[in-house]
Design a protein around this motif. Structure first.
Motif: not given
Lengths: 345, 248
Positions: B113-135
């Motif tokens: 949501d709009w709050r994500s514009v101001w927060r530093a984009p959190p790197v979701d490690e778990e999600l990134e690993t999952e994407i790496d595995a799929l790719l």
């Protein structure tokens, strides 16, 4: 100097409008052709609150915020479920309604007579205009930062996904209507508030300020600059409003007889430039994939290329007009300008 | 997760294209939904996900003793419950890279949501690993860039649905436009998720070999109604299915 500051302030207002439109159209894909409606609504509401109700700037500004929130929400609720063409027509109709009401509701807006005077807030004597200008700079820089951050955030990706394929987005569990409402209303309120801030700049408002050409100017600037790029609105406004309205209209040495033609010439050149960009660079000057960090170097190289192209064009023209030039064929300049940069890198 | 349809019909200008008296989907691991062209298979999945408004009837979702009707929900709410459908025709987010597309799909609403514009984009490690595995499992020609060919877009569409972690995955002709070996890899991944108890699956498919080798239960749909359902062997032997569909 005062006129220069006025022109620059107006440029900032247009820049703000183009940034808001970038969020609505460039990111969300909502074609808002009623920019002048929101801007005019904010501006006239400010005038009516200040002049007719004798409210202070701050009180009037707060009221304009509330009013624009309510109206933007209503418009959003009405148009966002429609297909793109219908949205476009509905927003044009909204702008037409605002313009019409300003003329007919004389008890409130003074009709064609015009309404004024709206005085600057933060009056500090001679420096008032400069102070106000500085406030506008801060606001527009803030808006630009917001847009740059939006592009890098998860929300930005969601908005782009909605623009690309709303139904697919909903099928993945995204509440697309709610997201569209939030950002459409937010950007529309920003347009209204930019209108409210334009009221003291213009001081005296007449209905002939609320014309579709405001909408067109903002759209042309955005499309020229690159509608999907975070810096497209800014580049576009500087190229159109900055170059034409400020540099040429104000400072070019034009004889009084020609001065009458300049505004028409401006529209003509706008149109020509727009067509050229749409034919040769449909994404605008800045392609969506250009990283923001590289924009400045590209503008420089782009300016140099177009300058060189124009120069060689003039030379070729001279050579054609003058069939026996003293130079030989081999130093004839290359007339095909190269692209400022490769999009896919 | 199981969806039950009762008295579900869909008519266009008086012509009924779907008429399901009573059926449930998603109770048997991997299920197949077969039937001739125009039988109403895609319409049925559309009604189940609320993308298509049913004319009459009810669809209920049963998940861990909680049962609720879908009929008052919008399609995104059905998706949030965990019912996700892959698309028969190619659907894509053309301006998002493959990774961004997967991130966008998997990011929950509160982090989008709009709050994500101001927060530093959190790197979701778990999600990134999952994407790496799929790719790494499904090679794209330009994994850091965009899905280029139709086949890649189709594959990305399926991966996007899987990364959302559905409880019931509906697949509308997954093999259409995909090379054979990729289809097999996709089915292997789907089977792993099903075996792990993460989800159940319903597949619409004309490639009957895929149905027979992957499904433990098959629904046969013809002219808008379910004419027969059962194990693959029972369906293969059924006379009605043979007459209406397999042309024997």
């Amino acid at each position: 100097m005062a006129y220069f500051i006025f022109s620059l302030s107006l440029l900032l207002i247009y820049l703000g409008l183009a940034l808001a439109l970038h969020v609505q159209f460039g990111m969300l894909g909502v074609a808002n052709f009623g920019v002048v409606g929101f801007w005019g609504l904010g501006m006239y509401a400010m005038a009516v609150f200040q002049v007719q109700l004798d409210l202070s700037f701050v009180d009037a500004f707060v009221l304009v915020t509330v009013l624009s929130l309510a109206i933007s929400w209503l418009i959003g609720w009405l148009v966002l479920r429609l297909d793109p063409q219908a949205t476009l027509c509905a927003t044009i109709a909204f702008a037409a309604i605002v313009a019409l009401l300003i003329v007919t509701e004389k008890w409130m807006t003074m009709g064609v007579v015009g309404i004024g005077t709206i005085r600057y807030p933060l009056r500090i004597g001679d420096g008032t205009e400069y102070l106000y200008f500085a406030v506008l700079v801060a606001l527009v820089v803030g808006l630009q930062m917001l847009v740059l951050r939006l592009h890098k955030s998860p929300t930005g990706r969601l908005l782009q996904a909605i623009r690309d394929n709303e139904e697919l987005c909903a099928s993945l569990g995204k509440d697309t209507i709610r997201v569209k409402m939030f950002w459409f209303v937010g950007a529309s309120v920003a347009m209204c508030l930019l209108g409210a801030l334009s009221a003291p700049l213009n001081q005296f408002l007449t209905p002939n300020m609320i014309v579709p050409s405001v909408t067109f100017a903002v759209w042309i600037a955005l499309v020229l600059g690159g509608k999907e790029h975070a810096l497209g609105a800014t580049v576009g406004v500087f190229v159109t409003f900055g170059v034409f309205d400020i540099l040429i209209e104000t400072y070019a040495p034009v004889s009084p007889e020609l001065a009458v033609v300049v505004p028409n010439l401006k529209l003509f050149l706008y149109g020509l430039l727009l067509m050229a960009v749409l034919v040769y660079r449909p994404t605008g000057f800045l392609a969506p994939t250009t990283p923001p960090e590289e924009v400045w170097s590209r503008i420089k190289s782009g300016a140099i290329t177009s300058f060189a192209a124009a120069q060689s064009g003039v030379k070729t023209l001279q050579a054609t007009v003058n069939p026996k030039p003293k130079s030989s064929q081999d130093d004839k300049p290359d007339t095909t300008p190269s692209e400022p940069g490769d999009d896919k890198t | 997760m199981k969806l039950s349809a009762t008295g579900l019909t869909k008519s266009y200008t008086g012509h009924t294209v779907l008429d399901i008296a009573n059926a449930s989907f998603g109770g048997h691991g991997v299920e197949g939904l077969i039937g001739p062209n125009g039988a109403g298979k895609s319409t049925l999945l559309g009604c189940l996900t609320r993308r298509i408004e049913a004319t009459t009837g009810d669809v209920c979702v049963d998940d861990e003793d909680v049962s609720q009707s879908l009929m008052s929900m919008q399609s995104f709410e059905v998706a949030r419950l965990g019912v996700i459908k892959t698309n028969q025709r190619i659907q894509n987010f053309d301006s998002l890279t493959i990774r961004d597309s997967l991130r966008m799909a998997a990011t929950p609403p509160e982090r989008q949501d709009w709050r994500s514009v101001w927060r530093a984009p959190p790197v979701d490690e778990e999600l990134e690993t999952e994407i790496d595995a799929l790719l790494s499992r499904f090679p794209f020609s330009d994994p850091k860039g965009y899905a280029n060919s139709g086949g890649e877009k189709k594959l990305l569409d399926i991966l996007r649905c899987i990364i959302v972690k559905p409880k019931l995955l509906l697949m509308d002709e997954p093999t259409a436009g995909l090379p054979d070996e990729i289809t097999q890899d996709v089915m292997k991944l789907v089977q792993e998720k099903v075996d792990a108890g993460d989800m159940t699956v319903v597949i619409i498919e004309h490639d009957l070999d895929l149905i027979w080798s992957n499904c433990s239960y098959v629904h046969f749909l013809s002219e808008g109604a379910i004419l027969f359902e059962g194990t693959p062997d029972a369906v293969k032997k059924n006379r009605v299915v043979a007459e209406k569909y397999m042309g024997v």
